[in-house]
Design a protein around this motif. Structure first.
Motif, PDB file in Angstrom:
ATOM      1  N   LYS A 156       0.839  -1.207   0.000  1.00 10.51           N
ATOM      2  CA  LYS A 156       0.000   0.000   0.000  1.00 10.51           C
ATOM      3  C   LYS A 156       0.871   1.253   0.000  1.00 10.51           C
ATOM      4  CE  LYS A 156      -2.260   3.461   2.327  1.00 10.51           C
ATOM      5  NZ  LYS A 156      -1.687   4.542   3.159  1.00 10.51           N
ATOM      6  N   ASP A 157       1.914   1.256   0.842  1.00 17.42           N
ATOM      7  CA  ASP A 157       2.816   2.407   0.893  1.00 17.42           C
ATOM      8  C   ASP A 157       3.507   2.611  -0.454  1.00 17.42           C
ATOM      9  OD1 ASP A 157       2.185   2.792   3.556  1.00 17.42           O
ATOM     10  OD2 ASP A 157       3.885   1.624   4.287  1.00 17.42           O
ATOM     11  N   GLU A 160       1.018   4.168  -3.012  1.00 20.61           N
ATOM     12  CA  GLU A 160       0.805   5.590  -2.724  1.00 20.61           C
ATOM     13  C   GLU A 160       2.008   6.412  -3.158  1.00 20.61           C
ATOM     14  OE1 GLU A 160      -0.621   8.469   0.971  1.00 20.61           O
ATOM     15  OE2 GLU A 160      -0.613   6.298   1.199  1.00 20.61           O
ATOM     16  N   LYS A 164       2.209   9.476  -6.061  1.00 20.66           N
ATOM     17  CA  LYS A 164       2.794  10.787  -5.777  1.00 20.66           C
ATOM     18  C   LYS A 164       3.944  11.091  -6.743  1.00 20.66           C
ATOM     19  CE  LYS A 164       1.690  10.927  -0.826  1.00 20.66           C
ATOM     20  NZ  LYS A 164       2.247  10.876   0.553  1.00 20.66           N
ATOM     21  N   ASP A 179      -6.102  11.918  -0.363  1.00 18.55           N
ATOM     22  CA  ASP A 179      -5.984  10.562   0.175  1.00 18.55           C
ATOM     23  C   ASP A 179      -5.556   9.586  -0.919  1.00 18.55           C
ATOM     24  OD1 ASP A 179      -8.241  10.031  -1.382  1.00 18.55           O
ATOM     25  OD2 ASP A 179      -9.620  10.019   0.328  1.00 18.55           O
ATOM     26  N   PHE A 180      -5.447   8.325  -0.557  1.00 21.94           N
ATOM     27  CA  PHE A 180      -4.962   7.295  -1.469  1.00 21.94           C
ATOM     28  C   PHE A 180      -5.789   7.257  -2.758  1.00 21.94           C
ATOM     29  CE2 PHE A 180      -4.901   3.009  -3.184  1.00 21.94           C
ATOM     30  CZ  PHE A 180      -3.560   2.653  -3.131  1.00 21.94           C
ATOM     31  N   TRP A 184      -4.474   8.141  -6.634  1.00 20.93           N
ATOM     32  CA  TRP A 184      -4.463   7.152  -7.698  1.00 20.93           C
ATOM     33  C   TRP A 184      -5.365   7.554  -8.853  1.00 20.93           C
ATOM     34  CZ3 TRP A 184      -2.154   3.244 -10.006  1.00 20.93           C
ATOM     35  CH2 TRP A 184      -1.020   2.734  -9.369  1.00 20.93           C
ATOM     36  N   GLU A 220      -7.179  -0.325  -5.035  1.00 19.78           N
ATOM     37  CA  GLU A 220      -8.216   0.027  -4.061  1.00 19.78           C
ATOM     38  C   GLU A 220      -8.307  -1.017  -2.951  1.00 19.78           C
ATOM     39  OE1 GLU A 220     -12.709   1.765  -4.552  1.00 19.78           O
ATOM     40  OE2 GLU A 220     -12.155  -0.016  -5.705  1.00 19.78           O
ATOM     41  N   ASN A 223      -5.369  -1.038  -0.470  1.00 19.23           N
ATOM     42  CA  ASN A 223      -5.580   0.017   0.525  1.00 19.23           C
ATOM     43  C   ASN A 223      -6.615  -0.407   1.562  1.00 19.23           C
ATOM     44  OD1 ASN A 223      -5.270   2.707   1.599  1.00 19.23           O
ATOM     45  ND2 ASN A 223      -7.230   3.219   0.654  1.00 19.23           N
ATOM     46  N   ASN A 227      -6.185  -1.018   5.643  1.00 23.29           N
ATOM     47  CA  ASN A 227      -7.021  -0.363   6.649  1.00 23.29           C
ATOM     48  C   ASN A 227      -7.669  -1.372   7.589  1.00 23.29           C
ATOM     49  OD1 ASN A 227      -6.419   2.145   5.568  1.00 23.29           O
ATOM     50  ND2 ASN A 227      -8.229   2.204   4.268  1.00 23.29           N
ATOM     51  N   THR A 231      -3.607   0.749  10.878  1.00 22.73           N
ATOM     52  CA  THR A 231      -2.375   1.481  10.586  1.00 22.73           C
ATOM     53  C   THR A 231      -1.287   1.122  11.576  1.00 22.73           C
ATOM     54  OG1 THR A 231      -3.658   3.322   9.717  1.00 22.73           O
ATOM     55  CG2 THR A 231      -1.367   3.768  10.299  1.00 22.73           C
TER      56      THR A 231
END
Length: 270
Positions: A156-157, A160, A164, A179-180, A184, A220, A223, A227, A231
């Motif tokens: 996930k990191d 993201e 960016k 947000d994520f 995306w 999706e 992520n 969650n 976290t």
């Protein structure tokens, strides 16, 4: 930034050399010289009162705790030599030491792949603009089979960070609060890889649309799984997800990250 050194890691690495086992003194010397931790080693070839191999390794790691600027180089250097010595092979005499080392590394935010390659776990600091770090993390996640729950958090990191990176490279301003999902969407829009960007009259357009839609679903759901695990936890898989399925998710996320970076390179003529 976490570093892969601690008193526990010192003991775990030293255990590979207990009683004179493990790589040679000259091998240890080479690692210390290359990583910059030879000062204070105290070993002189031919001297009778030299520290033993276990003591040398433990002492070097403790020097790295005090001066951690090249701590990763030291630990990766040691792991390379242990790997060459066969310590990470499935039937080696070092199975217990490998398990202890992995536990020690996890408590500092790291682990190793099956072949002994160092992995960063949990939140990863992949600075925008650092393409080398992104490529390195994709490679590490693809090769890893250890701790799939933690790897989902790393995936996930990674995704993201890739989003960016794309927006930064394309000089597209992004709100700090994005947000994520927003990151995306914007990255896919800028690259023109949304399903709706496919020209309907082209042969295979329906299939390509479905593939691009599935790629977004992967991002999706990575992520969402992160969650669900909470976290910073990254240790417990959701009950419906097997370890094998988790590794499938991680590797699909890596393929998606690579696709996006390759598309960026093509559009920028690189």
């Amino acid at each position: 930034m976490p570093v892969p050194v601690s008193d526990e890691i010192a003991g775990a690495l030293g255990a590979f050399f207990h009683g004179g086992t493990g790589p040679s003194h000259s091998t240890i010397t080479g690692v210390l010289l290359r990583s910059g931790y030879s000062e204070g080693d105290g070993y002189v070839a031919g001297r009778m009162d030299n520290p033993n191999k276990e003591q040398r390794v433990q002492s070097a790691v403790r020097r790295a705790i005090r001066r951690p600027d090249r701590a990763r180089d030291l630990t990766e250097g040691m792991l390379t030599q242990l790997r060459l010595h066969g310590c990470f092979q499935a039937e080696s005499m070092y199975v217990a030491q490998v398990a202890t080392l992995r536990s020690a590394l996890r408590r500092s935010g790291f682990s190793t792949s099956e072949d002994g390659t160092l992995l960063t776990l949990g939140a990863i600091d992949l600075q925008t603009g650092n393409r080398g770090a992104l490529d390195e993390q994709i490679d590490r996640l693809r090769r890893s089979t250890d701790d799939p729950a933690q790897l989902i958090g790393s995936a996930k990191d990674l995704l993201e960070a890739v989003a960016k990176f794309v927006l930064e490279e394309l000089s597209f301003p992004v709100s700090q609060s994005a947000d994520f999902g927003q990151l995306w969407y914007l990255a896919r829009e800028r690259l023109g890889v949304r399903p709706e960007d496919v020209i309907a009259s082209q042969t295979g357009s329906d299939q390509v649309r479905k593939i691009l839609g599935a790629s977004w679903t992967i991002a999706e759901q990575v992520n969402s799984l992160r969650n669900l695990m909470g976290t910073g936890h990254g240790r417990t898989l959701p009950t419906a997800l097997s370890a094998e399925a988790a590794l499938l998710v991680v590797r699909e996320a890596c393929s998606l990250a690579q696709f996006v970076l390759d598309t960026l390179d093509r559009q920028l003529g690189r």
